[in-house]
Design an enzyme around this catalytic site. Structure first.
Site, PDB file in Angstrom:
ATOM      1  N   HIS A 105       0.840  -1.199   0.000  1.00 43.54           N
ATOM      2  CA  HIS A 105       0.000   0.000   0.000  1.00 43.54           C
ATOM      3  C   HIS A 105       0.876   1.250   0.000  1.00 43.54           C
ATOM      4  O   HIS A 105       1.950   1.265   0.600  1.00 43.54           O
ATOM      5  CB  HIS A 105      -0.911   0.021   1.232  1.00 43.54           C
ATOM      6  CG  HIS A 105      -1.709  -1.233   1.396  1.00 43.54           C
ATOM      7  ND1 HIS A 105      -2.594  -1.677   0.442  1.00 43.54           N
ATOM      8  CD2 HIS A 105      -1.741  -2.149   2.393  1.00 43.54           C
ATOM      9  CE1 HIS A 105      -3.149  -2.802   0.856  1.00 43.54           C
ATOM     10  NE2 HIS A 105      -2.644  -3.105   2.033  1.00 43.54           N
ATOM     11  N   GLU A 122      -1.916  -0.697   8.275  1.00 42.62           N
ATOM     12  CA  GLU A 122      -2.907  -1.643   8.797  1.00 42.62           C
ATOM     13  C   GLU A 122      -2.277  -2.618   9.776  1.00 42.62           C
ATOM     14  O   GLU A 122      -1.043  -2.720   9.878  1.00 42.62           O
ATOM     15  CB  GLU A 122      -3.570  -2.410   7.648  1.00 42.62           C
ATOM     16  CG  GLU A 122      -2.627  -3.255   6.830  1.00 42.62           C
ATOM     17  CD  GLU A 122      -3.255  -3.780   5.532  1.00 42.62           C
ATOM     18  OE1 GLU A 122      -4.235  -3.184   5.044  1.00 42.62           O
ATOM     19  OE2 GLU A 122      -2.758  -4.799   5.016  1.00 42.62           O
ATOM     20  N   HIS A 180       3.183  -7.761   1.311  1.00 36.52           N
ATOM     21  CA  HIS A 180       2.489  -8.675   2.225  1.00 36.52           C
ATOM     22  C   HIS A 180       1.367  -9.406   1.494  1.00 36.52           C
ATOM     23  O   HIS A 180       0.938  -8.990   0.426  1.00 36.52           O
ATOM     24  CB  HIS A 180       1.915  -7.914   3.421  1.00 36.52           C
ATOM     25  CG  HIS A 180       0.906  -6.877   3.042  1.00 36.52           C
ATOM     26  ND1 HIS A 180       1.247  -5.613   2.642  1.00 36.52           N
ATOM     27  CD2 HIS A 180      -0.458  -6.919   2.986  1.00 36.52           C
ATOM     28  CE1 HIS A 180       0.161  -4.915   2.366  1.00 36.52           C
ATOM     29  NE2 HIS A 180      -0.896  -5.692   2.563  1.00 36.52           N
ATOM     30  N   ARG A 200      -1.320  -4.335  -6.384  1.00 32.03           N
ATOM     31  CA  ARG A 200      -1.148  -5.778  -6.546  1.00 32.03           C
ATOM     32  C   ARG A 200       0.056  -6.028  -7.453  1.00 32.03           C
ATOM     33  O   ARG A 200       0.094  -5.527  -8.580  1.00 32.03           O
ATOM     34  CB  ARG A 200      -2.429  -6.345  -7.167  1.00 32.03           C
ATOM     35  CG  ARG A 200      -2.616  -7.827  -7.062  1.00 32.03           C
ATOM     36  CD  ARG A 200      -3.919  -8.258  -7.721  1.00 32.03           C
ATOM     37  NE  ARG A 200      -5.097  -7.689  -7.098  1.00 32.03           N
ATOM     38  CZ  ARG A 200      -6.025  -7.017  -7.750  1.00 32.03           C
ATOM     39  NH1 ARG A 200      -5.925  -6.803  -9.054  1.00 32.03           N
ATOM     40  NH2 ARG A 200      -7.067  -6.541  -7.104  1.00 32.03           N
TER      41      ARG A 200
END
Length: 323
Positions: A105, A122, A180, A200
């Site tokens: 991200h 996150e 991740h 992605r």
């Protein structure tokens, strides 16, 4: 005249995903006919996916409407000064029947510049994991952009990824810029900034029902990497009963772990809303403006104006989140 604020529950927003399964239905009692439920968005202010109140006098109002009406009474003065009529967190349950894509991200600056969005820091709390299930976080060796791009080009990316075998209760902090993925057989809680921006980079060469591969974002991703991050993503925390045990504290959120076995009285001294996510058992949350039962797989939002409340349970495990 405005209704009094009370402990708020929201209708789950369920997402069908190519990698999703049925655990959110079977283990967390989410109601859906979707074939592959990958995510349940518990509290969301993402554009197009705004949560709707499920309980009490404010039932059927949206989180966005609540913010516009109650402002700092809902989220706290300092939060309202920063975020205005935008709720700062997105809370999810995720069920990965199959491996998720390898992704990362962007940070706040890149996300604002490219997508008019927050970044996406996150954390994960593992609620259930099948035997040999794993999470992919970071690399298994020192990495440079050149080495990474060579493995990406050669389709040998998986050789340099770090695979961690996991169990219930394992907790990971995923900073922006870190590669991740959630592995097959994992159900977890995700607490994150309000953002749906994901880059992605690899999707296991799989295709959808029409034979199309999912879109990759490698051109965008290369600028979003931080190749010099230390391996500090595994979160260690205490499990002392009937008190808040620190897990993650970052500029975007603080998360504590509570194992409650007797009634406890809590004071909100943080000028913030509090979110409770039930990961095991059930509890009663009593406030001056209302009482709410929270069961495993449920989430409740306590507005910032609720200063004192009691949590009662003979045996419950909760995640406690505030900003």
């Amino acid at each position: 005249m405005k209704e009094m604020l009370y402990p708020l529950k929201f209708e789950p927003i369920l997402k069908d995903k190519i990698w999703g399964g049925q655990k959110l239905k079977a283990l967390l009692n989410k109601r859906s006919n979707l074939p592959n439920i990958g995510e349940s968005w518990e509290i969301s202010d993402v554009e197009g996916d705004t949560s709707i109140v499920a309980n009490g006098n404010l039932k059927n109002q949206s989180l966005k409407e609540l913010l516009e009406t109650y402002k700092s009474d809902l989220i706290g003065k300092k939060n309202y000064n920063i975020f205005g009529n935008k709720f700062p967190l997105l809370i999810k349950f995720i069920d990965a029947k199959k491996d998720l894509s390898i992704q990362l991200h962007p940070n706040d600056e890149l996300a604002a510049e490219r997508h008019d969005s927050f970044g996406k820091t996150e954390m994960w709390y593992v609620m259930q994991a099948d035997d040999d299930a794993n999470l992919i976080v970071g690399f298994n060796q020192e990495m440079t952009p050149e080495k990474y791009l060579r493995h990406l080009e050669d389709k040998t990316l998986t050789k340099i990824l770090n695979f961690d075998k996991i169990k219930t209760g394992d907790t990971y902090f995923i900073e922006v810029g870190r590669l991740h993925a959630i592995g097959a057989g994992v159900m977890l809680t995700e607490i994150q900034q309000t953002s749906d921006i994901t880059y992605r980079v690899y999707d296991w060469d799989r295709v959808d029902d029409e034979g199309n591969e999912r879109e990759l974002h490698n051109d965008l991703a290369i600028d979003a990497f931080d190749f010099n991050m230390p391996d500090n993503f595994r979160v260690q925390y205490q499990i002392e009963e009937n008190t808040s045990n620190g897990m993650v504290s970052c500029p975007y959120f603080t998360t504590n772990f509570l194992h409650i076995t007797k009634p406890i009285l809590k004071q909100n001294t943080k000028d913030s809303f509090f979110i409770y996510i039930c990961v095991e058992g059930e509890a009663m949350i009593e406030t001056e403006t209302g009482t709410e039962l929270i069961k495993k797989g449920e989430t409740v939002l306590l507005p910032a104006t609720i200063e004192t409340y009691k949590i009662t349970s003979p045996n419950v495990r909760l995640l406690e989140v505030y900003v």
